[in-house]
Design a protein around this motif. Structure first.
Motif, PDB file in Angstrom:
ATOM      1  N   LEU A 132       0.901  -1.137  -0.172  1.00 41.65           N
ATOM      2  CA  LEU A 132      -0.008  -0.066  -0.002  1.00 41.65           C
ATOM      3  C   LEU A 132       0.707   1.244   0.039  1.00 41.65           C
ATOM      4  O   LEU A 132       1.559   1.389   1.145  1.00 41.65           O
ATOM      5  CB  LEU A 132      -1.010   0.015   1.255  1.00 41.65           C
ATOM      6  CG  LEU A 132      -1.908   0.968   1.315  1.00 41.65           C
ATOM      7  CD1 LEU A 132      -2.988   1.002   0.019  1.00 41.65           C
ATOM      8  CD2 LEU A 132      -2.747   0.978   2.638  1.00 41.65           C
ATOM      9  N   ASN A 135      -2.543   5.591   1.725  1.00 37.48           N
ATOM     10  CA  ASN A 135      -3.825   5.584   2.462  1.00 37.48           C
ATOM     11  C   ASN A 135      -4.753   6.822   2.527  1.00 37.48           C
ATOM     12  O   ASN A 135      -4.296   7.888   2.927  1.00 37.48           O
ATOM     13  CB  ASN A 135      -3.267   5.203   3.950  1.00 37.48           C
ATOM     14  CG  ASN A 135      -4.665   4.953   4.990  1.00 37.48           C
ATOM     15  OD1 ASN A 135      -5.666   5.025   4.589  1.00 37.48           O
ATOM     16  ND2 ASN A 135      -4.196   4.477   6.175  1.00 37.48           N
ATOM     17  N   HIS A 142       0.514   6.879   7.331  1.00 37.12           N
ATOM     18  CA  HIS A 142       0.949   5.537   6.712  1.00 37.12           C
ATOM     19  C   HIS A 142       2.377   5.408   6.493  1.00 37.12           C
ATOM     20  O   HIS A 142       3.047   6.207   6.092  1.00 37.12           O
ATOM     21  CB  HIS A 142       0.385   5.505   5.316  1.00 37.12           C
ATOM     22  CG  HIS A 142       0.404   4.487   4.438  1.00 37.12           C
ATOM     23  ND1 HIS A 142       0.165   3.378   5.063  1.00 37.12           N
ATOM     24  CD2 HIS A 142       1.174   4.351   3.226  1.00 37.12           C
ATOM     25  CE1 HIS A 142       0.535   2.374   3.968  1.00 37.12           C
ATOM     26  NE2 HIS A 142       1.140   2.934   2.990  1.00 37.12           N
TER      27      HIS A 142
END
Ligand code: MN
Length: 233
Positions: A132, A135, A142
């Motif tokens: 990821l 975010n 994040h």
């Protein structure tokens, strides 16, 4: 440094991440912000005669025409052709004049394009098993891991093999530009830091040391190294 135009409460504002201004001023370097305005194009040549370095910050997506790809422009995020044009003019100038260049986020993507590289339009769709990288619920908190390459300036500044870094990007380096050396990558293989050893100082980071200053001493060293290069030209 070039500003970023955003719509806030139905008004266009010229925005700049002020932490960069503080970090440069703390080191005795006065930042000059280039506005995204049509009229800027007419006076840019005059101002590009006298400056000491170039910092490129975050922003929206780069027009894929700059890396020779056809893409539906309506799918781009914060597409701003004037910002593209002004920043690429500035970067090409700094590159040709061998002036220190530092780029973050969109800035490293621009640096890659300047070197003939290509960009993922969306890392989360195009990389298999991506980590990821953004975010959307909370940009600031994040973190994801990056692995640093030994023998690079980044490793020298941080002095460790792995970092947990703040990133918030949906694009990234797809094909590395000629002359750039990778300095860090995420666990999905995405390059998160580059430099060009042939240039006086040319560093691009996909992550944001300025937004995690208390977490590693190396974060400050990134700015020390850039401003040292700026002051000692
Ligand atoms: Mn990332």
């Amino acid at each position: 440094m070039v500003s970023r135009r955003l719509i806030r409460k139905n008004k266009t504002i010229d925005w700049f991440s002020e932490i960069y201004l503080q970090l440069l001023a703390e080191r005795g370097v006065m930042p000059i912000i280039v506005p995204i305005a049509e009229a800027t194009k007419g006076i840019l040549d005059e101002y590009l005669k006298d400056y000491d370095g170039m910092l490129m910050m975050e922003g929206g997506d780069i027009d894929p025409q700059y890396y020779h790809e056809n893409y539906d422009l309506t799918k781009l995020d914060e597409y701003d052709p004037l910002k593209d044009e002004i920043e690429i003019t500035c970067l090409r100038h700094a590159f040709a004049a061998n002036k220190p260049i530092l780029g973050f986020c969109r800035g490293v993507q621009l640096i890659n394009v300047l070197h003939g590289g290509k960009i993922y339009n969306d890392v989360h769709l195009e990389i298999p098993n991506p980590v990821l990288h953004i975010n959307y619920e909370n940009y600031d908190s994040h973190r994801h891991k990056v692995i640093l390459e030994e023998g690079t300036p980044l490793f020298e500044w941080y002095g460790q093999k792995e970092l947990m870094v703040n990133t918030y990007h949906h694009q990234g380096i797809k094909v590395l530009g000629k002359g750039l050396i990778p300095m860090a990558h995420a666990e999905d293989g995405l390059i998160e830091g580059v430099y060009n050893p042939a240039h006086s100082f040319l560093v691009g980071l996909q992550f944001h040391p300025e937004r995690m200053l208390s977490e590693y001493k190396g974060n400050q060293k990134v700015f020390d190294a850039f401003t040292d290069a700026v002051k000692h030209r």
